[in-house]
Write a protein that holds these residues in place. Sequence first.
Motif, PDB file in Angstrom:
ATOM      1  N   LEU A   1      90.314 -10.790  24.242  1.00 59.33           N
ATOM      2  CA  LEU A   1      89.303 -10.111  23.482  1.00 59.33           C
ATOM      3  C   LEU A   1      89.207 -10.077  21.958  1.00 59.33           C
ATOM      4  CD1 LEU A   1      89.169  -7.284  26.075  1.00 59.33           C
ATOM      5  CD2 LEU A   1      87.859  -9.147  25.918  1.00 59.33           C
ATOM      6  N   SER A   2      88.121  -9.942  21.360  1.00 57.31           N
ATOM      7  CA  SER A   2      87.972  -9.865  19.965  1.00 57.31           C
ATOM      8  C   SER A   2      87.350  -8.458  19.484  1.00 57.31           C
ATOM      9  CB  SER A   2      87.048 -10.887  19.461  1.00 57.31           C
ATOM     10  OG  SER A   2      87.002 -10.558  18.023  1.00 57.31           O
ATOM     11  N   TYR A   3      88.153  -7.446  19.027  1.00 56.58           N
ATOM     12  CA  TYR A   3      87.669  -6.021  18.539  1.00 56.58           C
ATOM     13  C   TYR A   3      88.346  -5.774  17.459  1.00 56.58           C
ATOM     14  CZ  TYR A   3      92.183  -4.912  20.849  1.00 56.58           C
ATOM     15  OH  TYR A   3      93.227  -4.949  21.020  1.00 56.58           O
ATOM     16  N   LYS A   4      87.725  -4.544  16.832  1.00 52.89           N
ATOM     17  CA  LYS A   4      88.698  -3.801  15.674  1.00 52.89           C
ATOM     18  C   LYS A   4      88.916  -2.310  16.179  1.00 52.89           C
ATOM     19  CE  LYS A   4      87.060  -6.466  11.812  1.00 52.89           C
ATOM     20  NZ  LYS A   4      85.809  -7.174  12.109  1.00 52.89           N
ATOM     21  N   LEU A   5      89.649  -1.963  15.553  1.00 54.25           N
ATOM     22  CA  LEU A   5      90.378  -0.574  15.751  1.00 54.25           C
ATOM     23  C   LEU A   5      90.476  -0.055  14.519  1.00 54.25           C
ATOM     24  CD1 LEU A   5      93.337  -0.675  18.345  1.00 54.25           C
ATOM     25  CD2 LEU A   5      91.207   0.638  18.494  1.00 54.25           C
ATOM     26  N   GLY A   6      89.725   1.177  14.555  1.00 56.75           N
ATOM     27  CA  GLY A   6      89.925   2.080  13.381  1.00 56.75           C
ATOM     28  C   GLY A   6      89.858   3.687  13.699  1.00 56.75           C
ATOM     29  N   THR A   7      89.676   4.263  12.527  1.00 57.53           N
ATOM     30  CA  THR A   7      89.908   5.593  12.893  1.00 57.53           C
ATOM     31  C   THR A   7      88.840   6.375  11.802  1.00 57.53           C
ATOM     32  OG1 THR A   7      91.306   7.573  12.545  1.00 57.53           O
ATOM     33  CG2 THR A   7      91.850   5.862  10.980  1.00 57.53           C
ATOM     34  N   MET A   8      88.774   7.622  12.261  1.00 56.40           N
ATOM     35  CA  MET A   8      87.558   8.490  11.682  1.00 56.40           C
ATOM     36  C   MET A   8      88.475   9.211  10.633  1.00 56.40           C
ATOM     37  SD  MET A   8      84.634  10.206  13.874  1.00 56.40           S
ATOM     38  CE  MET A   8      83.846  10.398  12.460  1.00 56.40           C
ATOM     39  N   ILE A   9      88.158   9.693   9.447  1.00 51.12           N
ATOM     40  CA  ILE A   9      88.933  10.472   8.495  1.00 51.12           C
ATOM     41  C   ILE A   9      88.113  11.754   8.249  1.00 51.12           C
ATOM     42  CG2 ILE A   9      89.793  10.379   6.023  1.00 51.12           C
ATOM     43  CD1 ILE A   9      91.052   8.434   7.582  1.00 51.12           C
ATOM     44  N   GLU A  10      88.799  12.678   8.931  1.00 45.30           N
ATOM     45  CA  GLU A  10      87.923  13.959   8.993  1.00 45.30           C
ATOM     46  C   GLU A  10      88.798  15.118   8.623  1.00 45.30           C
ATOM     47  OE1 GLU A  10      84.977  13.737  12.767  1.00 45.30           O
ATOM     48  OE2 GLU A  10      86.873  12.960  13.416  1.00 45.30           O
ATOM     49  N   LEU A  11      90.180  14.953   8.191  1.00 41.54           N
ATOM     50  CA  LEU A  11      91.096  15.998   7.974  1.00 41.54           C
ATOM     51  C   LEU A  11      91.553  15.546   6.658  1.00 41.54           C
ATOM     52  CD1 LEU A  11      92.834  16.099  11.492  1.00 41.54           C
ATOM     53  CD2 LEU A  11      91.161  17.769  10.581  1.00 41.54           C
ATOM     54  N   PRO A  12      91.864  16.717   5.761  1.00 42.41           N
ATOM     55  CA  PRO A  12      92.652  16.386   4.414  1.00 42.41           C
ATOM     56  C   PRO A  12      93.850  15.549   4.371  1.00 42.41           C
ATOM     57  CG  PRO A  12      91.954  18.609   4.778  1.00 42.41           C
ATOM     58  CD  PRO A  12      91.707  18.075   5.890  1.00 42.41           C
ATOM     59  N   ARG A  13      94.616  15.735   5.595  1.00 45.84           N
ATOM     60  CA  ARG A  13      95.871  14.759   5.836  1.00 45.84           C
ATOM     61  C   ARG A  13      95.473  13.288   5.759  1.00 45.84           C
ATOM     62  NH1 ARG A  13     100.632  12.795   8.116  1.00 45.84           N
ATOM     63  NH2 ARG A  13     102.196  13.788   7.226  1.00 45.84           N
ATOM     64  N   ALA A  14      94.441  13.224   6.677  1.00 44.79           N
ATOM     65  CA  ALA A  14      94.124  11.627   6.763  1.00 44.79           C
ATOM     66  C   ALA A  14      93.817  11.283   5.677  1.00 44.79           C
ATOM     67  CB  ALA A  14      92.970  11.635   7.598  1.00 44.79           C
ATOM     68  N   CYS A  15      93.044  11.809   4.505  1.00 42.04           N
ATOM     69  CA  CYS A  15      92.907  11.148   3.391  1.00 42.04           C
ATOM     70  C   CYS A  15      94.068  10.828   2.499  1.00 42.04           C
ATOM     71  CB  CYS A  15      91.934  12.145   2.499  1.00 42.04           C
ATOM     72  SG  CYS A  15      90.300  12.630   3.328  1.00 42.04           S
ATOM     73  N   LEU A  16      94.886  11.790   2.496  1.00 39.80           N
ATOM     74  CA  LEU A  16      96.079  11.489   1.606  1.00 39.80           C
ATOM     75  C   LEU A  16      97.061  10.606   2.264  1.00 39.80           C
ATOM     76  CD1 LEU A  16      96.917  15.346   1.257  1.00 39.80           C
ATOM     77  CD2 LEU A  16      95.897  14.125  -0.567  1.00 39.80           C
ATOM     78  N   LYS A  17      96.796  10.352   3.631  1.00 38.03           N
ATOM     79  CA  LYS A  17      97.673   9.360   4.236  1.00 38.03           C
ATOM     80  C   LYS A  17      96.788   8.193   4.403  1.00 38.03           C
ATOM     81  CE  LYS A  17     101.352  11.602   3.520  1.00 38.03           C
ATOM     82  NZ  LYS A  17     102.417  10.859   2.742  1.00 38.03           N
ATOM     83  N   ALA A  18      95.785   8.143   4.058  1.00 39.99           N
ATOM     84  CA  ALA A  18      94.877   6.893   4.603  1.00 39.99           C
ATOM     85  C   ALA A  18      95.896   5.582   4.381  1.00 39.99           C
ATOM     86  CB  ALA A  18      93.758   6.609   3.688  1.00 39.99           C
TER      87      ALA A  18
END
Length: 903
Positions: A759-776
Amino acid sequence: MAAVELSRDATPKWVYVFAAGKAEGNAAMIDLLGGKGANLAEMACLGLPVPPGFTITTEVCGLYYENGKSLPEGLGPQVDQALELIGNETGAVFGSEENPLLVAVRSGGRASMPGMMDTILNLGLNDRTVTGLARNSGDDRFAYDSYRRFIQMYGDVVLGVDHTVFEDILDNYKNLNGFSYDTELGAKEWQKIIALYKKAIENETGKPFPQDTSEQLWGAIGAVFGSWQNARAVTYRRLHAIPDSWGTAVNVQAMVFGNMGNTSATGVAFTRNPSTGVNEIYGEYLVNAQGEDVVAGIRTPQPLTAKARREAEDPNPSLEEEMPEAFAQLESIFATLEQRYRDMQDIEFTIQNGKVWMLQTRSGKRTTEAAVRIAVDLAEEGIITREEAVLRVDPGGFTQLLHPTIDSDADKELLTTGLPASPGAAAGGIVFTSDEAEKQKQQGRDVILVRTETSPEDIHGMHASAGILTARGGMTSHAAVVARGMGVPCVSGAGALRINEKAGTLSVGKNVLQAGDVITIDGATGRVYAGAVPMRQPQLSGDFARLIAWADEARVLGVRANADTPKDAKQARAFGAQGIGLCRTEHMFFDAERILAMREMICATTEDGRRAALAKILPVQRADFIELFEIMDELPVTIRLLDPPLHEFLPREEREIEAVAAALAMPTEKLKARIAELAEFNPMLGMRGSRLAIRYPEITEMQARAIFEAAIEAEKRLGAVVEPEIMIPLVAYRHEFDILAGVIRSVAETIGRESGKPLSYKLGTMIELPRACLKAGELTAGDHGADFLSFGTNDLTQTVLGLSRDDAAPILSAYSAQGVYEEDPFVSIDQEGVGELVRIGVERGREAKPALKVGICGEHGGDPASVAFFHAAGFDYVSCSPFRVPVARLAAAQAAIRAKLKS
Ligand code: PEP
Ligand code: MG
């Protein structure tokens, strides 16, 4: 320009002269000369007929206030010199009895503040000069009428005598002497009234009316500068964010007279129709009148063009018919002005004895419909470029064109006002429950769903309603977000509403409405009206499509839509979305049949029990995805895994709890216990997003299977590759991402094996928390890191500001009143705070993975200022409600063009 050059000395230059064919100023000097002064100078330079005059700069206004409301020394000689130059131009002398020069004294700041400051006309008249005016004009009545107008205006504006004093005198005189109209009064009558006016001024002020014309002029100049700080002007500036420090200029200009008989007139015009944008002269005029008569509404003005007169079925002639030469001259002046200003102009003019004089020009205000038409036409006429045309239209207004709008001319009764949560106007009978909304819709009735607030359980009712009205909740409350997504008009947070669902009543102040009573909501303004207000249907003209096509040529930012249903997806494509940036899968579960399986899953006590219930959900979810993939054809589709806390799917009210327990064949007490178990103090920060998926990985497994199987089926149907983008919500740690990515990858491998094709697909994540921004950087690093990031700026704003999305409305209103927030941070992104974290996230994410795709799917994706921010921050795309897609396309193009112009 040599002829009017003023001599220079040590004092700064405070006075700028203009006269036909020459001027010391120009249109670029708006800051110093104000809009009116700069444009008068510009018109003079263009050789247009402008009565000669001069502008005292806005700098002097600053000095006037710095010096305790007194004018600077050194201004006097400059004004005297300028007056002499005007006299030379007009062949008249200020204060002379033989040949008196009369002037108008007007305000004019950088920004237009219509009617907020003072104006004095006919200045320079006194008991002597009035005789000269009478002799030279050969019209006694005109001269004495002008004098009494001057005393009245000057008395009111400069000497502070209430205008009613003069009105009473005039009314009494007319009553006592059997006159009905001012026009019946002759020179003799006006002379008597002048005597009465002067006496009244002396009584009120203790001083006689000033006969010294120089004293008159300085009094008027001081009064105009003084009017910058009058209460009206101060309030207007506050409402329109105009700084106090700008100050006003003062324009002193030779009088021209529209009240010199039947070959004289005064009027206002737009060079194009400001309401439709059609390239036709639009405006009105009054014969034998001065400017204030038009504004005062004492007489009804006539249309300028014969066409407008015919359309209005006006029996009186138009200017085109009554004074064809003057009209032709105006037509040619308007063309010159449009060429020079490269925009539609709003103009004031006077005709004195058949001769046209220009008193003002400025870019005219217009509706969005007109703005689009004018911008496209000007580009096609070669006056502006296509990129300029794109910059000319305010994207925020675009939504007005996509929904029915309230007919502004209609009579209406305002009930209350809330937040403009989802644009469009809608009328319908009041219903208080979603079930009732659905029932009535099936019976063919339009309804407005009125609730204190909505919850995911209301989806079916919201779908069935023509409009939604809530008493609580802000611009990103459930009602607002879902309504915008659906394109259903919504007014949220109308705090004055009192809803009594049991009694079936809605009260606002003293008004009490019953279920079934018709109301109209305007989601563009937040207003709520009683009854059915007439509406105008949206007209997506060819101009709109053309402008958007030009915008797309300039745009670099992609625009996708947030769409959960086939209806949304079709709408999104119709508005030009380049894919789905967010499909909120939970919205698929609220359908009456599906929610039961969901509830069964939630109430199951074992994994096996949950899997059994999920097996029932799988085929419906798969079918939904197939449809979405098909509609979007080969465009990308980003699907988010289940996000909200489970209790949102459970019933709340006793009656409903019992019904659900019966349907699930479980004891009511057991269901209640499960509800209690799932209750959270702060569900926005509780068991949701990736946490929910980690706690119940079988839900993720089912969703991944539904997505992959749907992609395989859609590929067959479309004969093209479908590469789903799967997105994990509310992630803070790489470890969370890895756990869930592992679950999804293993499902993909299984299905790949089953289908015999990887299968061909992409996996991503939402950035909704300050920690997620810092640890992008951590989230994206390596081949197994996130392929894409999608900023969920609704939650990110909530978590960065520590401000609950659903409880923000009352806080926001207090905060805006105090100026803490310039804009609702849930509507327009807080660029400094939240924005800084966003920039950090993009930077760190791309550092770790240069090919990283970055998007945003919060409500900010449809806000023009935020779109410009995301463009600058290097995003690949924004994703917004389908109805905001055209707004985002235009805003993204404007951001790109502006950035190009800057560099
Ligand atoms: C967000 O948080 O910005 C987002 C898009 O997700 P939701 O509004 O569904 O929480
Ligand atoms: Mg979110």
